[in-house]
Enzyme design. Sequence first.
Site, short mmCIF file in Angstrom:
data_model
loop_
_atom_site.label_atom_id
_atom_site.label_comp_id
_atom_site.label_asym_id
_atom_site.label_seq_id
_atom_site.Cartn_x
_atom_site.Cartn_y
_atom_site.Cartn_z
N ASN A 47 0.84 -1.20 0.00
CA ASN A 47 0.00 0.00 0.00
C ASN A 47 0.88 1.25 0.00
O ASN A 47 2.10 1.15 0.01
CB ASN A 47 -0.96 -0.02 1.20
N ASP A 75 -4.78 -9.51 13.27
CA ASP A 75 -4.88 -8.09 13.63
C ASP A 75 -3.89 -7.83 14.78
O ASP A 75 -4.11 -8.26 15.92
CB ASP A 75 -6.32 -7.76 14.06
N LYS A 102 -11.49 -2.71 18.92
CA LYS A 102 -10.16 -3.27 19.19
C LYS A 102 -9.83 -3.25 20.68
O LYS A 102 -8.76 -3.73 21.08
CB LYS A 102 -9.11 -2.50 18.39
N1 CTP Z 1 -3.90 -2.89 12.43
C1 CTP Z 1 -3.11 -3.91 12.89
N2 CTP Z 1 -3.15 -5.12 12.26
C2 CTP Z 1 -3.93 -5.33 11.19
C3 CTP Z 1 -4.77 -4.27 10.72
C4 CTP Z 1 -4.72 -3.06 11.38
O1 CTP Z 1 -2.36 -3.71 13.86
N3 CTP Z 1 -3.96 -6.51 10.60
C5 CTP Z 1 -3.88 -1.60 13.15
C6 CTP Z 1 -3.31 -0.45 12.37
O2 CTP Z 1 -1.91 -0.32 12.57
C7 CTP Z 1 -4.07 0.73 12.90
C8 CTP Z 1 -5.42 0.15 13.29
O3 CTP Z 1 -5.20 -1.25 13.43
O4 CTP Z 1 -3.52 1.23 14.08
C9 CTP Z 1 -6.51 0.39 12.32
O5 CTP Z 1 -6.12 -0.05 11.04
P1 CTP Z 1 -7.19 -0.13 9.86
O6 CTP Z 1 -6.56 -0.78 8.68
O7 CTP Z 1 -7.83 1.19 9.69
O8 CTP Z 1 -8.23 -1.07 10.59
P2 CTP Z 1 -8.90 -2.39 10.20
O9 CTP Z 1 -9.15 -3.10 11.49
O10 CTP Z 1 -8.14 -3.11 9.16
O11 CTP Z 1 -10.29 -1.88 9.66
P3 CTP Z 1 -10.77 -1.50 8.16
O12 CTP Z 1 -9.62 -1.72 7.24
O13 CTP Z 1 -11.91 -2.41 7.94
O14 CTP Z 1 -11.21 -0.07 8.27
#
Ligand code: CTP
Length: 403
Positions: A210, A310, A351
């Site tokens: 990304n 996550d 979370k």
């Molecule tokens: N994050 C993480 N591990 C993942 C995905 C996300 O630690 N596999 C953390 C990111 O570093 C950030 C937060 O979670 O601090 C939110 O990330 P985001 O990508 O916005 O959240 P998602 O849970 O993936 O939600 P979505 O993509 O559905 O908005």
Amino acid sequence: MQSLLNKKIVLGISGGIAAYKAPELARQLMQEGASVQVVMTEAAQQFVTPVTMQALTGNPVYLNQWDSSIPNNMAHIELSRSADAILIAPTSADLMAKLSLGLADDLLTTLCLARDCPLLLTPAMNKQMWEHAATKRSAKRLLEDGVTLLGPASGFQACGEVGMGRMLEPSEITEQVIAFFQKKSLAGKKVLITAGPTFEAIDPVRGITNHSSGKMGFAIARAAVEAGAQVHLIAGPCGLDTPLLATGQITRTNVVSAKEMHAATLNAPDSDIFFAVAAVADWGIAKPAKDKIKRQGNQAPNLEFVANPDILLDVAKATKTRGGKPYPYCVGFAAESTDLEKHANEKRKRKGIPMIVGNIGPDTFGSDLNQMVVIDASGSKKIAKAEKLQLARQLIQLVAKKI
Ligand code: CTP
């Protein structure tokens, strides 16, 4: 942003080959907004000329204590009275020894003895001199006297040897001088940070990633070190230099995939604060090909995805308590395309973390600027558009208050 605005720095230069870096150092300090007043020892003038330093700083260069152009002929008192810090770069072994004994036989040493401001020394010498018992003794005494030593570093030396004793580079010294002036709100704290993108391999040459540049996470790492924390940075592929590496207050683990980042984070030593700044891929490829996938006419391959763990959720789940207080204090980040505050707050609750920072777009990725909203159980607070380092410093102060 100029991080040394309104700071008056007396830049002392002693005799050593590293004096050739002093003009560049003066320039960098000035670029950060500092006014620089140079004082040179007699030996320093063998390596760099006072005219060079005068031309660069726009100030007269002080060379001895018998200067009749100063009204009360008390240059040492005048200079140290108005300074925010005295920085000596390079600091020779001889000068370190003199300063550790409180000798004052020239303008620079007299100035140091008469000062009421911090003294920062950047040692620069041959490795045998640095390792000599006498220099070790000087360094120990100076530290006991509250003097700050920046470096030295290890590397190639002018004498042809390789080892400890090289002066830090001007950019490292400037970074550390800036850090020196920041509020030490995280002294003694341990901070864990994930930063940058992740890369999910399709085959040995292709993958999915990304646009995250890593700049925000690295800015937070720098601000945390500046605030006195010990930082562990877990970085996805972003090619950024580790900030303030020479302080010894930061370690770094490079990872590629989300799974690697997850393992590195969950296995990292306990921390007081966790900043999940990385843009982690939500899905990886189920079975990355061992060899490069060859073109099959007009047929595209079918890629099967699997959900990645996550990281933030798992760190939050593993929260421990110490003295009745949970740790680490988890800070998440959210980039949303709609209803930022609402979605970010929902994400915070989902979370199970106390704080989430919403990036107010649209120019977050790759940019040096950002705009944020910080959300916790008590509500939200906007931090106006600024350079990422400036935002990072504000965020660090906010979090420091929370813990
Ligand atoms: N994050 C993480 N591990 C993942 C995905 C996300 O630690 N596999 C953390 C990111 O570093 C950030 C937060 O979670 O601090 C939110 O990330 P985001 O990508 O916005 O959240 P998602 O849970 O993936 O939600 P979505 O993509 O559905 O908005």
